[in-house]
Design an enzyme around this catalytic site. Structure first.
Site, mmCIF file in Angstrom:
data_model
loop_
_atom_site.group_PDB
_atom_site.id
_atom_site.type_symbol
_atom_site.label_atom_id
_atom_site.label_comp_id
_atom_site.label_asym_id
_atom_site.label_seq_id
_atom_site.Cartn_x
_atom_site.Cartn_y
_atom_site.Cartn_z
ATOM 1 N N ASP A 182 0.885 -1.161 0.000
ATOM 2 C CA ASP A 182 0.000 0.000 0.000
ATOM 3 C C ASP A 182 0.933 1.223 0.000
ATOM 4 O O ASP A 182 2.080 1.131 0.435
ATOM 5 C CB ASP A 182 -0.870 -0.025 1.266
ATOM 6 C CG ASP A 182 -1.720 1.225 1.388
ATOM 7 O OD1 ASP A 182 -2.371 1.578 0.404
ATOM 8 O OD2 ASP A 182 -1.707 1.837 2.468
ATOM 9 N N ASP B 25 -6.567 -1.731 5.605
ATOM 10 C CA ASP B 25 -6.131 -2.744 4.647
ATOM 11 C C ASP B 25 -6.419 -4.170 5.118
ATOM 12 O O ASP B 25 -5.877 -5.126 4.560
ATOM 13 C CB ASP B 25 -4.620 -2.607 4.388
ATOM 14 C CG ASP B 25 -4.292 -1.332 3.639
ATOM 15 O OD1 ASP B 25 -5.015 -1.013 2.685
ATOM 16 O OD2 ASP B 25 -3.325 -0.653 4.018
ATOM 17 N N ASP C 227 -0.806 -0.533 6.247
ATOM 18 C CA ASP C 227 -0.748 0.080 7.579
ATOM 19 C C ASP C 227 -1.675 -0.611 8.560
ATOM 20 O O ASP C 227 -1.696 -0.287 9.737
ATOM 21 C CB ASP C 227 -1.042 1.584 7.514
ATOM 22 C CG ASP C 227 -2.414 1.886 6.930
ATOM 23 O OD1 ASP C 227 -3.252 0.972 6.866
ATOM 24 O OD2 ASP C 227 -2.645 3.043 6.533
#
Length: 643
Positions: free
Chosen positions: A350, A543, A539
Site C-alpha cells: 500500500d 487494509d 498500515d
C-alpha cells in the site's frame, strides 16, 4: 501541575517476576549439572578400581550401579511413568532399556561386561539434556525482552489520593502517574509532563521517543526521565503490551511444515527402528546362538533410534527464529509463516502510511498575482478550522495565525474546497472544479502531488503543491527485497496516477496501480497470487481485507493498531520497510538451519544403524549418533537466535 507530594508518594520500585516454572527449570538445570559431575567422578573411580582389582561380575555391577543411578535415576523414573501412561517409545524408555540391557549383558555366557559403556551412555544422555535446557533457556531469553513489557503496578489517582494497584484494576478514563524508570502500564494520552520513552521492547529500536502533553503513550514502554500524568484510553487487557504478549505466547502453537514433518516422522520412524532392534537381537541369535553379540547390536539400535536430535532441534530452531525476529521488532504469528516468508516472490505495498509517511507537507508555492507568503497566508486562514490533512499541511506551512486578520463567512463545498472572506476579500481554496465553478482561469502544475488552487475575488491567484513524504527507509527497503531474491514489487494506491507514478519512480517499484478502491486492491492481489507466494504490506487500519487475502499479511508501523495486530500474519513494530527484507532473511536462515539439522541427524543415524547391523559400531558410536548429534543439532539451532 504535577505536585511534589504526588512525586514523593509514588516511588519507583523494581519488582522482579518470580515465575515458578522458570525458576523450577533453572533449579533443575543446576541439579542435573551437579549429578553429571558427581556421576562422572564416580565413574572414573569405578573404572580405576575395575582395572586394578579382580572382583566377581556382580561386585563390579554394584560398583558401577552407583554412578549409573546417580545420573540415571530420573531417566528410569520418567521411563516407568511413561510406561504407566502408555508412552512406551519415549526417549527415556529407549535409553533405559539400552543401558539396563548393557548392564545385564555381562552376565551372559562368553560376553564381555559393558558396565562403563552403560554408565557413559546414561551420563552423555544427561549431558545432551543439559544442552537442550541451556538452548531452551537462551531461546526464552530471546523473547524474554517482550515479557518485560508486562508492568508490575499502576499508580492511579482516586479521591484525591494516589493508589498503587494492579494494572488490571485500572479502568479506561482514570488518571495514572508514571515515574521515571517505570513501565507504562496501559495505553493513554499524556495530560501533564514531558519525557523520553524507551521503546526497545516494542520496536527493537534503541533511540528514545519524546512525548509531551497531548501525545499518545503505549503500554510496555519505559519512562526514562520526567514524571507523566496520563489519562488511560484502554483497559489493561486491551492495551498494546497485552495484545503483543498474547500474540507471542500463541506464536509457537502454529507448527511449520518442517516441524509437522518431524512429528509425523518420529511417530513412524521410532517404532520401525525399535522393531528392527528386536529382530536384529533375536533372529540372528536363534540362527547362530550368539545371543550376547546380537543383543548388544540390538541395544546399539535402541540407542541410535532415539529421534531426539530431530524432535528437539527443529522446533528449537523455529522458536529461536521467532525470538530473533522479535528482538528486531518483527512479530511473526507462527512458525508456519516462516515457510511462506522464505518463499516470497511478490511483495505488494500500500502507498500511504507504508511507503510514504502519511504526513502531508507543502512542497511548492506558485503565486500568480501576489507573493508566496501572502498566498500561503490566505490559504492557511481559509483552512484554519478544517481537520483535513491537507488543511493541516497548509496551516503548518504558515503557522502564524495569531494576526489581526478577520476571517468570516466560511463555506465548505464537499469535494471542491472552502470559500471564506479574509479582510474583506473573498478567498477560494480548493481543486480545479472549484476554480471552474468560480470562473477562475486556473492552469495545471508540472509538480507531482495534490494541487491546491487559490482564487481571490474570482481571479486566479496561484496554486500550492502538497505532497506526502516518502519514508527515508522506503527505497532501501525495496532494494533490499530485490537483493534478497524477491522477483516482483508492486505498489497499490487510491491516489491519483501522477502522484503514484512519481513515488513508484523514486522507489524503483516494478509496477504500480493507482486510483483503486479497497475492493480493487483485493482484486489486484488475487490476480497477482497466481505468480507465486505473495505478501501484502499495509498500515493495517484500512487494509484488513487485503492483509487477510494475501499469503502473508504484513502490517507496517502497527504500534498500537488493533486492526493490524488482528488481521496481519507479521507485525512490524516500527515504520521501516527494510524490516520486510530482514524478516525474509530470518525466515530463510531459520528454514535452512532446520533442513541442515534434519539431513545431518538422519544421515548419521542411518550410517551408524548400518554399521551396528554389520557389527562395526561400538556403544560409543551409538552414543554419538544419538546424544552427540543432538548436542550438535541444538548448537546449530541456537544460531537462529541471532535473527
Amino acid at each position: 501541575m504535577i505536585h511534589e507530594d504526588q512525586k514523593h508518594a509514588c516511588e519507583c520500585h523494581e519488582h522482579e517476576h518470580h515465575h515458578e516454572h522458570h525458576h523450577g527449570e533453572e533449579g533443575e538445570g543446576h541439579g542435573r549439572l551437579i549429578k553429571i559431575i558427581v556421576a562422572a567422578a564416580l565413574l572414573v573411580v569405578a573404572v580405576v578400581i575395575e582395572k586394578k582389582t579382580d572382583w566377581a561380575t556382580w561386585q563390579y555391577l554394584l560398583l558401577f550401579l552407583v554412578p549409573y543411578l546417580v545420573v540415571g535415576w530420573d531417566t528410569l523414573k520418567e521411563a516407568a511413568e511413561g510406561l504407566l501412561h502408555g508412552e512406551a517409545l519415549s526417549e527415556d524408555f529407549l535409553m533405559s532399556v539400552a543401558t539396563l540391557g548393557a548392564l545385564g549383558i555381562g552376565f551372559m555366557p562368553g560376553a564381555e561386561t559393558q558396565f562403563p559403556e552403560a554408565v557413559f551412555v546414561m551420563l552423555f544422555f544427561q549431558v545432551g539434556e543439559l544442552f537442550e535446557e541451556m538452548a531452551e533457556g537462551r531461546s526464552r531469553k530471546s523473547i524474554a525482552h517482550l515479557m518485560d513489557l508486562r508492568p508490575d503496578a499502576a499508580h492511579v489517582e482516586r479521591g484525591g489520593k494516589l493508589e498503587t494497584v494492579k494494572p488490571e484494576e485500572v479502568k479506561p478514563g482514570e488518571i495514572i502517574l508514571i515515574q521515571p524508570g517505570e513501565k507504562v502500564p496501559m495505553d493513554g494520552v499524556v495530560l501533564e509532563g514531558h519525557s523520553s520513552l524507551d521503546t526497545v521492547a516494542l520496536t527493537g529500536e534503541s533511540v528514545p521517543r519524546s512525548v509531551h502533553e497531548g501525545d499518545e503513550i503505549l503500554s510496555g514502554c519505559v519512562n526514562q526521565s520526567g514524571v507523566l500524568r496520563v489519562k488511560t484510553t484502554k483497559a489493561f487487557g486491551e492495551s498494546t503490551a497485552a495484545k503483543i504478549l498474547d500474540l507471542v505466547e500463541n506464536a509457537a502453537a502454529s507448527k511449520s511444515r518442517s516441524e509437522s514433518f518431524i512429528t509425523k516422522f518420529a511417530r513412524i520412524y521410532t517404532p520401525i527402528v525399535v522393531g528392527l532392534a528386536v529382530l536384529v537381537a533375536v533372529i540372528p541369535s536363534l540362527i547362530t546362538g550368539e545371543w550376547a553379540t546380537w543383543i548388544y547390536r540390538g541395544l546399539l539400535f535402541l540407542v541410535v533410534s532415539c529421534p531426539c536430535a530431530l524432535v528437539i532441534s527443529v522446533p528449537l530452531t523455529f522458536f529461536g527464529g521467532l525470538g530473533g525476529a522479535s528482538k528486531k521488532g518483527i512479530l511473526i504469528k507462527g512458525s508456519n509463516l516462516m515457510d511462506q516468508l522464505s518463499k516470497l516472490q511478490t511483495v505488494v505495498f500500500d502507498k500511504t502510511g507504508t511507503l510514504t509517511e502519511g504526513v502531508f507537507e507543502v512542497t511548492a508555492v506558485h503565486p500568480e498575482v501576489i507573493d508566496q507568503t501572502e498566498l500561503l497566508h490566505l490559504a492557511a486562514h481559509v483552512e484554519r478550522h478544517s481537520t483535513h490533512p491537507i488543511a493541516m499541511a497548509l496551516r503548518n506551512a504558515y503557522p502564524n495565525e495569531a494576526d489581526d486578520c478577520t476571517v468570516e463567512g466560511i463555506e465548505e463545498t464537499a469535494g471542491h474546497g472552502i470559500i471564506a472572506t479574509v479582510n474583506g476579500r473573498k478567498v477560494a481554496v480548493g481543486n480545479s472544479k472549484l476554480m471552474e465553478k468560480l470562473g477562475a482561469a486556473w492552469h495545471p502544475c508540472h509538480h507531482s502531488g495534490t494541487i491546491i488552487h487559490v482564487a481571490i475575488d474570482g481571479e486566479y491567484a496561484g496554486h500550492i503543491v502538497i505532497s506526502d513524504r516518502i519514508k527515508e527507509d522506503a527505497a532501501k527497503g525495496i532494494a533490499a527485497l530485490k537483493a534478497a531474491g524477491v522477483s516482483r514489487t508492486v505498489m497499490l494506491t487510491g491516489d491519483q496516477e501522477s502522484v503514484a507514478a512519481s513515488v513508484a519512480s523514486a522507489l524503483k517499484v516494478d509496477e504500480f496501480h493507482a486510483q483503486l478502491l479497497p475492493a480493487d486492491k483485493v482484486a489486484e492481489v488475487e490476480r497477482l497470487l497466481s505468480a507465486g507466494t505473495l505478501a501484502f504490506v499495509g498500515d493495517g487500519i484500512n487494509d484488513a481485507p487485503v492483509l487477510t487475502r494475501a499469503d502473508v499479511g504484513i502490517a507496517m508501523g502497527a504500534l498500537g493498531s488493533d486492526a493490524a495486530i488482528e488481521a496481519a500474519d507479521v507485525v512490524l513494530m516500527d515504520d521501516k520497510p527494510s524490516k520486510i527484507a530482514l524478516a525474509v532473511r530470518i525466515a530463510r536462515r531459520t528454514i535452512g538451519i532446520a533442513k541442515q539439522n534434519i539431513a545431518f541427524a538422519i544421515g548419521i543415524k542411518v550410517l551408524v544403524l548400518v554399521l551396528a547391523t554389520l557389527g562395526l559400531a561400538t556403544m560409543w558410536m551409538a552414543v554419538f549418533a544419538d546424544v552427540g548429534v543432538t548436542v550438535l543439532a541444538v548448537l546449530n539451532a541456537m544460531r537462529a537466535l541471532r535473527g
